[in-house]
Design an enzyme around this catalytic site. Structure first.
Site, PDB file in Angstrom:
ATOM      1  N   GLY A  39       0.896  -1.211  -0.099  1.00  0.00           N
ATOM      2  CA  GLY A  39      -0.007  -0.031  -0.041  1.00  0.00           C
ATOM      3  C   GLY A  39       0.841   1.375   0.077  1.00  0.00           C
ATOM      4  O   GLY A  39       1.953   1.501   0.587  1.00  0.00           O
ATOM      5  N   ARG A  41       0.939  -5.393  -5.758  1.00  0.00           N
ATOM      6  CA  ARG A  41       1.205  -6.738  -5.173  1.00  0.00           C
ATOM      7  C   ARG A  41       1.391  -7.891  -5.959  1.00  0.00           C
ATOM      8  O   ARG A  41       0.465  -8.190  -6.892  1.00  0.00           O
ATOM      9  CB  ARG A  41      -0.304  -6.992  -4.203  1.00  0.00           C
ATOM     10  CG  ARG A  41      -0.657  -6.021  -3.166  1.00  0.00           C
ATOM     11  CD  ARG A  41      -1.708  -6.059  -2.064  1.00  0.00           C
ATOM     12  NE  ARG A  41      -2.138  -4.885  -1.372  1.00  0.00           N
ATOM     13  CZ  ARG A  41      -1.422  -4.614  -0.469  1.00  0.00           C
ATOM     14  NH1 ARG A  41      -0.427  -5.139   0.059  1.00  0.00           N
ATOM     15  NH2 ARG A  41      -1.914  -3.394   0.046  1.00  0.00           N
ATOM     16  N   ASP A  43       5.575  -4.892   6.100  1.00  0.00           N
ATOM     17  CA  ASP A  43       5.977  -6.255   6.591  1.00  0.00           C
ATOM     18  C   ASP A  43       5.992  -7.503   5.172  1.00  0.00           C
ATOM     19  O   ASP A  43       6.544  -8.195   5.503  1.00  0.00           O
ATOM     20  CB  ASP A  43       5.374  -6.718   7.641  1.00  0.00           C
ATOM     21  CG  ASP A  43       3.874  -6.881   7.559  1.00  0.00           C
ATOM     22  OD1 ASP A  43       3.292  -6.688   6.607  1.00  0.00           O
ATOM     23  OD2 ASP A  43       3.063  -7.292   8.630  1.00  0.00           O
ATOM     24  N   THR A  81       4.184   2.610   5.701  1.00  0.00           N
ATOM     25  CA  THR A  81       2.872   2.472   5.980  1.00  0.00           C
ATOM     26  C   THR A  81       2.379   3.263   6.991  1.00  0.00           C
ATOM     27  O   THR A  81       3.006   3.547   7.958  1.00  0.00           O
ATOM     28  CB  THR A  81       2.761   0.796   6.503  1.00  0.00           C
ATOM     29  OG1 THR A  81       1.296   0.646   6.955  1.00  0.00           O
ATOM     30  CG2 THR A  81       3.649   0.686   7.675  1.00  0.00           C
ATOM     31  N   ASP A 122      -0.193   2.907   8.982  1.00  0.00           N
ATOM     32  CA  ASP A 122      -0.647   2.178  10.240  1.00  0.00           C
ATOM     33  C   ASP A 122       0.278   2.120  11.332  1.00  0.00           C
ATOM     34  O   ASP A 122      -0.011   2.050  12.460  1.00  0.00           O
ATOM     35  CB  ASP A 122      -0.974   0.835   9.944  1.00  0.00           C
ATOM     36  CG  ASP A 122      -2.443   0.528   9.224  1.00  0.00           C
ATOM     37  OD1 ASP A 122      -3.019   1.449   9.218  1.00  0.00           O
ATOM     38  OD2 ASP A 122      -2.626  -0.485   8.503  1.00  0.00           O
ATOM     39  N   ASP A 124       2.778  -0.127  12.194  1.00  0.00           N
ATOM     40  CA  ASP A 124       2.557  -1.182  12.615  1.00  0.00           C
ATOM     41  C   ASP A 124       3.855  -2.041  12.499  1.00  0.00           C
ATOM     42  O   ASP A 124       3.615  -3.313  12.455  1.00  0.00           O
ATOM     43  CB  ASP A 124       1.317  -2.074  12.199  1.00  0.00           C
ATOM     44  CG  ASP A 124       1.472  -2.359  10.606  1.00  0.00           C
ATOM     45  OD1 ASP A 124       2.142  -1.473   9.922  1.00  0.00           O
ATOM     46  OD2 ASP A 124       0.337  -2.852  10.230  1.00  0.00           O
ATOM     47  N   ARG A 144      -6.068  -2.131  10.852  1.00  0.00           N
ATOM     48  CA  ARG A 144      -6.737  -3.475  10.757  1.00  0.00           C
ATOM     49  C   ARG A 144      -6.523  -4.184  12.142  1.00  0.00           C
ATOM     50  O   ARG A 144      -7.124  -4.897  12.714  1.00  0.00           O
ATOM     51  CB  ARG A 144      -6.438  -4.275   9.624  1.00  0.00           C
ATOM     52  CG  ARG A 144      -7.116  -5.488   9.482  1.00  0.00           C
ATOM     53  CD  ARG A 144      -6.559  -6.404   8.193  1.00  0.00           C
ATOM     54  NE  ARG A 144      -5.039  -6.430   8.010  1.00  0.00           N
ATOM     55  CZ  ARG A 144      -4.369  -6.390   6.720  1.00  0.00           C
ATOM     56  NH1 ARG A 144      -4.949  -6.201   5.831  1.00  0.00           N
ATOM     57  NH2 ARG A 144      -3.055  -6.348   6.920  1.00  0.00           N
ATOM     58  N   HIS A 146      -9.647   5.087   2.286  1.00  0.00           N
ATOM     59  CA  HIS A 146      -8.354   5.626   1.517  1.00  0.00           C
ATOM     60  C   HIS A 146      -8.053   6.900   1.434  1.00  0.00           C
ATOM     61  O   HIS A 146      -6.811   7.375   0.935  1.00  0.00           O
ATOM     62  CB  HIS A 146      -8.381   4.792   0.141  1.00  0.00           C
ATOM     63  CG  HIS A 146      -8.238   3.517   0.211  1.00  0.00           C
ATOM     64  ND1 HIS A 146      -9.163   2.732   0.430  1.00  0.00           N
ATOM     65  CD2 HIS A 146      -7.327   2.499   0.061  1.00  0.00           C
ATOM     66  CE1 HIS A 146      -8.926   1.391   0.435  1.00  0.00           C
ATOM     67  NE2 HIS A 146      -7.642   1.102   0.212  1.00  0.00           N
TER      68      HIS A 146
END
Length: 328
Positions: free
Chosen positions: A15, A76, A107, A130, A132, A134, A176, A258
């Protein structure tokens, strides 16, 4: 500084996030500074398999530091998950004379880079991109700060409407598996409640909290919900439950989606991307490989890719306490 590598490549994968272009720019210009040829790989690992490379110099990345998304595109790649696909990618970089790779992504992208290194002993370095936040091994990933500003701006606008009509708004933000965006923006936006995957508030407790807010004199409320929150199946189920169990509340839902990924990167993300790009290239030139560049205690540090992939980020407990106090 050892300078065994003569050609490097950079790609963006997974992403997109604000700051990716600034990181590409930093990688390219650091290569130029050290007299290294730099190639941009278009469409991530898909482009690597297809040999979709373009040589880049300092001038080819002018005017992109302020742009969101990624000029190298992202995709992807199912083919790269196969041995045959990775072998083809290796042949492409070998034929082009490329001797090292900087991967900007999350990741999943790092997992692909690590496997590629293990199979072909090919030097790789990761930059975490990213929104997030994360990824283990860095306090901030590229795009996180920009996403926070985007979300807070949206919450401020929604609150104007909530106040005007005495409404309760559930606002869903990305996250998420982690609640970093929700927790930070909920505090900054003055939310009455913040729902995150790490903390199970429970439907009854949520209703009790909203009742207390109404009793204390609040005529409108904002509840920020991370998309991975486990209280309900989805944010619309939350709305239905509150509709059924809380009288006189006009409940609305806003899913930001988004839009959180787009927009010009913040000053923080532009500087972070520049620092990470320099560190990634110079680490490869020093002979290091299979690391991720991260920000820890305001210093650029290296974390083994395996640790970055498997490690888990933790929610800030102080922020949870601040959130509880501020929602009083």
């Amino acid at each position: 500084m050892p300078n065994r590598i003569k050609k490097l490549a950079v790609l963006t994968s997974g992403g997109d996030s604000p700051g990716m272009n600034a990181a590409v720019r930093a990688v390219v210009r650091t290569c130029a500074y050290h007299g290294i040829e730099c190639y941009g790989v278009y469409r991530g690992y898909e482009g690597m398999i297809d040999g979709d490379f373009q040589i880049m110099d300092a001038r080819s990345v002018k005017g992109i530091i302020n742009k969101g998304g990624t000029i190298l595109k992202s995709a992807r790649s199912k083919r790269f998950r196969t041995k045959e696909g990775r072998e083809k990618a290796f042949q492409q970089v070998k034929e082009a004379g490329i001797e090292g790779l900087v991967v900007i992504g999350g990741d999943g992208s790092f997992t692909g880079a690590m496997i590629f290194n293990q199979e072909f002993d090919f030097p790789v370095m990761g930059i975490p991109g990213t929104i997030d936040n994360d990824i283990f091994g860095t306090s901030h990933t590229l795009g996180f700060d920009t996403a926070l500003n985007t979300v807070v701006d949206a919450i401020d606008k929604i609150r104007d409407t909530a106040s005007s009509h005495n409404r309760l708004f559930f606002i869903e933000v990305m996250g998420r598996d982690v609640g970093h965006i929700a927790l930070n923006t909920g505090i900054a936006g003055g939310a009455e409640e913040i729902l995150i995957p790490e903390e199970d508030l429970g439907l009854d407790r949520l209703v009790d909290s909203l009742n207390r807010s109404r009793t204390s004199g609040k005529t409108s409320s904002i509840v920020v919900v991370a998309e991975g929150d486990k209280i309900g199946k989805n944010i619309f189920e939350l709305k239905e439950y509150v509709d059924q169990n809380l009288e006189d509340y006009d409940v609305r839902v806003s899913v930001l989606g988004h839009m959180q990924r787009g927009g010009a990167p913040s000053c923080f993300d532009r500087v972070l991307a520049s620092r990470m790009g320099v560190k990634a290239v110079e680490s490869l030139l020093e002979g290091k490989t299979t690391y991720m560049v991260g920000l820890l205690n305001n210093k650029m540090e290296l974390t083994p890719l395996d640790n970055a992939i498997k490690g888990k980020t933790k929610i800030n407990l102080e922020l949870l306490r601040v959130s509880d106090i501020m929602s009083t």
